[in-house]
Scaffold this motif. Sequence first.
Motif, PDB file in Angstrom:
ATOM      1  N   GLY A 115     -56.324  73.460  14.666  1.00 26.39           N
ATOM      2  CA  GLY A 115     -57.204  72.312  14.843  1.00 26.39           C
ATOM      3  C   GLY A 115     -56.805  71.602  16.124  1.00 26.39           C
ATOM      4  O   GLY A 115     -55.686  71.087  16.234  1.00 26.39           O
ATOM      5  N   ASP A 116     -57.702  71.632  17.125  1.00 25.84           N
ATOM      6  CA  ASP A 116     -57.317  71.136  18.447  1.00 25.84           C
ATOM      7  C   ASP A 116     -57.199  69.621  18.528  1.00 25.84           C
ATOM      8  O   ASP A 116     -56.921  69.070  19.598  1.00 25.84           O
ATOM      9  N   THR A 117     -57.402  68.928  17.402  1.00 26.39           N
ATOM     10  CA  THR A 117     -57.262  67.470  17.431  1.00 26.39           C
ATOM     11  C   THR A 117     -55.919  67.018  16.862  1.00 26.39           C
ATOM     12  O   THR A 117     -55.603  65.824  16.897  1.00 26.39           O
ATOM     13  N   THR A 118     -55.112  67.950  16.350  1.00 18.34           N
ATOM     14  CA  THR A 118     -53.813  67.556  15.828  1.00 18.34           C
ATOM     15  C   THR A 118     -52.882  67.238  16.988  1.00 18.34           C
ATOM     16  O   THR A 118     -52.983  67.833  18.067  1.00 18.34           O
ATOM     17  N   PRO A 119     -51.949  66.293  16.792  1.00 22.14           N
ATOM     18  CA  PRO A 119     -51.055  65.896  17.895  1.00 22.14           C
ATOM     19  C   PRO A 119     -50.292  67.059  18.505  1.00 22.14           C
ATOM     20  O   PRO A 119     -50.154  67.158  19.725  1.00 22.14           O
ATOM     21  N   ALA A 123     -50.696  68.401  22.347  1.00 20.64           N
ATOM     22  CA  ALA A 123     -49.548  68.393  23.255  1.00 20.64           C
ATOM     23  C   ALA A 123     -49.403  69.732  23.967  1.00 20.64           C
ATOM     24  O   ALA A 123     -49.070  69.782  25.156  1.00 20.64           O
ATOM     25  N   VAL A 124     -49.657  70.825  23.246  1.00 17.49           N
ATOM     26  CA  VAL A 124     -49.570  72.159  23.856  1.00 17.49           C
ATOM     27  C   VAL A 124     -50.594  72.296  24.977  1.00 17.49           C
ATOM     28  O   VAL A 124     -50.271  72.736  26.090  1.00 17.49           O
ATOM     29  N   VAL A 125     -51.838  71.913  24.714  1.00 19.88           N
ATOM     30  CA  VAL A 125     -52.901  72.021  25.712  1.00 19.88           C
ATOM     31  C   VAL A 125     -52.634  71.096  26.895  1.00 19.88           C
ATOM     32  O   VAL A 125     -52.809  71.476  28.056  1.00 19.88           O
ATOM     33  N   THR A 126     -52.195  69.879  26.611  1.00 19.84           N
ATOM     34  CA  THR A 126     -51.926  68.915  27.678  1.00 19.84           C
ATOM     35  C   THR A 126     -50.833  69.412  28.611  1.00 19.84           C
ATOM     36  O   THR A 126     -50.948  69.327  29.831  1.00 19.84           O
TER      37      THR A 126
END
Length: 212
Positions: A115-119, A123-126
């Motif tokens: 779920g790409d909205t989990t913290p 953080a991984v994507v950022t």
Amino acid sequence: MRSLTSKGAATRQRILEGAAAHIREHGVPATTLDDVLARTATSKSQLFHYFPGGREELLLAVARLEADRVLEDQQPQLGDLTSWPAWQLWRDKVVDRYRRQGRLCPLNSVMSQLGDTTPGAQAVVTELTRRWQAEIATGVRHMQDIGEIDPGLDPDRTAAALLAGIQGGVLLQLSTGRTAHLEAALDLGLAHLRAHRLTPPERGIFGLDSPI
């Protein structure tokens, strides 16, 4: 993460790489903890010792590993954007990487499951975006320093646009199975850079042809 002995770190890494390899071959939905245990010859107590959060924590660690691979697979070209031929070699490396990867993107698969909205996922994507953009921006700055690109061009904004084009092309490839959009985004991005090349008179104005 708590400090591990060298043996513990090696065990954790074996579990992590085994999970990542299984996901690359079979996808996230088809990968269970039992699959990982069998593949890595690990006991359930060991797995939960190193990944106490179970499957979700393991998947997040796999996401970080795959994010690192995205950048590692572009090296050494990504870290050596020091000439126009070097930029072209990097372009070809990126296209080849995603062509070989095909329509199954391990990172995208894991992120979808998390779920790409989990913290943790955010953080991984950022962090991946920050590191990738920084590498490209460093290349733009180098080209400015050697007088190949107009120093008025914003390196960070230029890198952000190139990266956005790559990511858009990759997403379309996942849907179509074709790298045409990725190649177009990279080619036009590099054409934009070349359009800001300095002419010999301009190099003189900026003092880039002056002896040191």
